[in-house]
Design an enzyme around this catalytic site. Structure first.
Site, PDB file in Angstrom:
ATOM      1  N   ASP A  85       1.255  -1.118   0.061  1.00 17.42           N
ATOM      2  CA  ASP A  85       0.016  -0.079   0.175  1.00 17.42           C
ATOM      3  C   ASP A  85       1.217   1.278   0.062  1.00 17.42           C
ATOM      4  O   ASP A  85       1.605   1.145   0.474  1.00 17.42           O
ATOM      5  CB  ASP A  85      -0.909  -0.265   1.224  1.00 17.42           C
ATOM      6  N   ASP A 119      -3.022   2.585  -5.651  1.00 17.73           N
ATOM      7  CA  ASP A 119      -2.111   2.517  -5.092  1.00 17.73           C
ATOM      8  C   ASP A 119      -2.123   1.759  -3.598  1.00 17.73           C
ATOM      9  O   ASP A 119      -1.125   1.389  -2.833  1.00 17.73           O
ATOM     10  CB  ASP A 119      -2.259   3.809  -3.940  1.00 17.73           C
ATOM     11  N   GLU A 120      -2.818   0.295  -4.293  1.00 18.52           N
ATOM     12  CA  GLU A 120      -2.117  -0.430  -3.067  1.00 18.52           C
ATOM     13  C   GLU A 120      -2.716  -1.853  -4.189  1.00 18.52           C
ATOM     14  O   GLU A 120      -3.636  -2.065  -5.458  1.00 18.52           O
ATOM     15  CB  GLU A 120      -3.268  -0.732  -2.112  1.00 18.52           C
TER      16      GLU A 120
END
Lengths: 376, 359
Positions: B15, B110-111
């Site tokens: 993350d 973002d993850e």
């Protein structure tokens, strides 16, 4: 125009060019076939603007001339005639074609030959000659893998790479890839790489039929058109412009399991499983059991929640570890259908990596197909 | 469903820390060390899309109204989002993930989940070393920090990555999942939102350990079949595999109006624009979505949705608009003032045939 020919020959010629007649078009004359006298023969031409087919019928010419008439009307009428002499005569005043055969007579309204789209003459460019049987088998093994949807035009074509004494044909639709490399009869003067519409090559393969005469392939210098010259028939096609994906990196270079089976048995078991796969997202599962001394087994199964399941076993010579992989039933039966006879080799790495299928024996043909995700 | 007979699975959840805000701080060094809020301006009812750790110290979190955030920290710097830049960096980071394993399931920009079982087996390296290497590669090559959770299942890895942010690394060894999860509040489990949390708390369930200790019978009675599923997750039992080509569950777009709207014509225009945005993204979906959902929020903040499943799944703005307008017409009444309008498509057929190459 005034000439006579045999019903059998005219019918055959019309059948050949009818494959290029436009079906849905904004240019009505492209639903017509062009008839023209040409050096003592009758020339027949049809085009849908992507491909054009030209053939010649032996005829006794009394008066030169040309006319276009609706392909379907002429074709169906000629097919219904007895095998006898056919007299064709253009009535210029009414632009109609008069047909006489035995005790039949017909008049078909036509359109001016001058209004027919000009068929490009390709008399220079890169020339390659290839054995008809070799080319036909290669087309059968490659063309089916091309995309049928137009979402990415280059994939509706077959990439043909002429280099030295070889031609490499490749087609892919995003889920599978077929590549074959076959010999030309003599080396090409310069290397050339073009994308030929799969539809054109399907017709070329059909036109080759049982003929044993070499096929001559000419790519024009602008690389915009290609001409296939066969026994008494020419097919001209536009080429697809664009860059074909770099497919060589998609061909797996290694494997953990190599399974050798009889192609017909594999196809039969796959077709049986397809019946259940229809209701299960098309999933057919393959399990390879190496057995003892390489005498193993390939199990082909499918399972549809509400319909039922099936399983078929075939003998296999296995090198490597046991393996599991699932494929789309259609993709699997497509490739097995074109391999048809003899031995077939399946090379796999793991359940989520592409599988490689090739005929047994010495050949440069490979088919790569992406497996489906399943819970085992 | 079984996990399979293979080796112990090893899954990473990676993350990016305060992604959008960190990108702004990286690209504009003058923002470093300062409270940065990425999102629309407060006077236009903007919402915080991301905030730097400096801003979080003021109790600011993402999805908070920008007005509230600025009230809590008046010296915070509000920066408009630059999604193209975030996408570009996200791609770079995902490429680094994919160089470690081809089993990468991105959850958002973002993850992502990474199944590194194969990499662990073939390299012989301990999972913690792989995770450390991954973190340093992302930092050197992209300039951003990530937090990584390492575990034998997706849900545990995801919780672990959140335990030591920013720049964190938490490893939960196989067999230790229950002990790791037990003391954590139930909200940590993805799948437990505010409403489920409230219902669980009424039964005295506050931690994942409390949830894990309840019997499946009782859970089924109280919560239906979801009860035992959540309890299994709270014990660290999660057999879900990293799905490389995860089809979108829904595609939607919404807008909060600068001023409340009651005029049906104006609402219709806004709806058309939303439909066009959703339709543009629908084009990239390999399969059509069957259900069209309209989301509405009134001036009094009451929020509700209306759905329809047309016979033919909509694939373009026109077809989507027809269904959405039909739903909207029934909700427009004189005097009703709308604060937010959204439209979404869901019910995508699962795509099980991954491509050989990207088209």
């Amino acid at each position: 125009m005034k000439l006579s020919c045999l019903q059998e020959n005219l019918s055959k010629g019309l059948g050949i060019v009818s494959r290029a007649v436009a079906t849905r078009t904004t240019l009505p004359i492209t639903t017509n076939v062009l008839l023209a006298t040409d050096q003592g023969r009758l020339k027949l031409v049809a085009t849908n603007l992507e491909i054009a087919i030209v053939t010649w019928v032996g005829a006794k010419i009394e008066e030169e001339g040309a006319i276009t008439v609706p392909s379907r009307v002429l074709g169906e009428f000629v097919n219904s005639l007895p095998n006898d002499q056919v007299d064709l005569k253009l009535a210029p005043a009414t632009k109609s074609l008069e047909i006489k055969c035995a005790r039949f007579e017909a008049r078909i309204s036509g359109m001016d030959a001058e209004d027919f789209p000009p068929i490009p003459e390709i008399d220079e460019g890169t020339v390659a000659r290839i054995d008809a049987g070799v080319f036909s088998q290669s087309l059968t093994r490659v063309v089916f893998a091309a995309a049928t949807e137009d979402s990415r035009p280059v994939l509706t074509g077959v990439n043909a790479d002429f280099d030295g004494k070889m031609v490499t044909l490749a087609a892919a639709d995003g889920f599978r890839l077929s590549v074959d490399k076959v010999a030309l009869l003599e080396p090409v003067a310069e290397s050339v790489s073009v994308i030929i519409p799969a539809r054109a090559l399907t017709e070329v393969n059909r036109l080759i039929g049982d003929s044993s005469d070499p096929v001559v392939i000419t790519v024009n210098p602008a690389k915009s058109q290609v001409l296939f010259t066969m026994d008494n028939v020419r097919l001209i096609s536009q080429l697809v412009q664009g860059n074909f994906p770099n497919y060589s990196q998609l061909i797996p270079q290694g494997h953990s399991t190599r399974t050798l089976v009889d192609a017909e048995e594999f196809l039969r078991a796959t077709r049986a499983a397809s019946i259940f796969a229809r209701d299960a997202s098309g999933i057919v599962r393959l399990q390879v059991d190496p057995g003892d001394n390489g005498l193993g087994r390939l199990t082909i199964s499918a399972r549809a929640e509400e319909v039922g399941d099936d399983q078929g076993d075939i003998d296999a010579k296995v090198e490597g570890e046991e393996a599991k992989i699932a494929f789309n039933a259609k993709y699997l039966s497509d490739i097995l259908s074109v391999l048809a006879k003899g031995e077939v080799v399946l090379e796999t790495t793991n359940p989520s990596s592409p599988g490689l299928i090739r005929p047994g024996g010495d050949t440069d043909y490979v088919h790569v197909v992406m497996p489906m995700f399943v819970q085992w | 469903m079984t996990i399979g007979d293979g080796p112990q699975r090893c899954i990473l959840h990676a993350d990016l820390d305060a992604f959008y805000a960190s990108v702004e701080q990286m690209d504009r060094p003058e923002l470093k060390g300062k409270p940065v809020l990425v999102g629309g301006p407060p006077e236009k009812r903007g919402v915080v899309a991301a905030c730097s750790y400096e801003a979080r110290a003021f109790g600011i979190h993402s999805a908070m109204p920008m007005r509230t955030a600025v009230a809590r920290c008046p010296r915070a710097i509000v920066v408009p989002p630059r999604f193209d830049r975030y996408r570009e960096l996200s791609r770079q980071v995902m490429d680094i993930f994919k160089s470690l394993t081809n089993l990468v399931e991105p959850l958002s920009l973002d993850e992502a989940f990474l199944d590194v079982t194969g990499a662990v087996a073939s390299s012989g390296a301990a999972p913690v070393h792989l995770a450390r290497e991954l973190k340093s590669t992302v930092t050197t090559k992209v300039g951003l920090t990530i937090s990584v959770g390492v575990a034998a299942s997706k849900s545990v890895a995801k919780i672990a990555s959140d335990m030591d942010k920013p720049d964190g690394l938490v490893v939960v060894d196989p067999g230790q999942e229950g002990a790791f999860l037990a003391p954590l509040p139930i909200r940590k489990l993805s799948g437990i939102g505010p409403k489920t949390e409230e219902r669980l708390r009424r039964h005295g369930i506050a931690t994942l350990g409390d949830l894990a200790s309840r019997s499946d019978d009782w859970l089924t009675r109280e919560f239906g079949k979801r009860g035992p599923e959540l309890a299994a997750l709270s014990r660290g039992q999660d057999a879900r595999s990293v799905a490389v080509h995860r089809a979108a569950k829904s595609i939607s777009a919404e807008i909060t109006f600068p001023q409340d709207i009651s005029d049906p014509h104006e609402l219709g225009l806004q709806l058309d624009r939303l439909c066009q945005r959703v339709a543009a993204r629908l084009q990239h979906s390999p399969t059509p979505g069957r259900t069209v959902t309209l989301k509405l929020r009134l001036a009094d903040f009451s929020t509700f949705t209306r759905s329809a499943t047309p016979g033919v799944p909509p694939r373009d703005a026109l077809a989507l608009g027809r269904v959405a307008h039909g739903l909207l017409e029934r909700e427009v009444e004189s005097g009703r003032r709308f604060r937010l309008l959204g439209v979404g498509v869901s019910g995508f057929v699962e795509q099980r045939q991954p491509p050989l190459f990207d088209l």
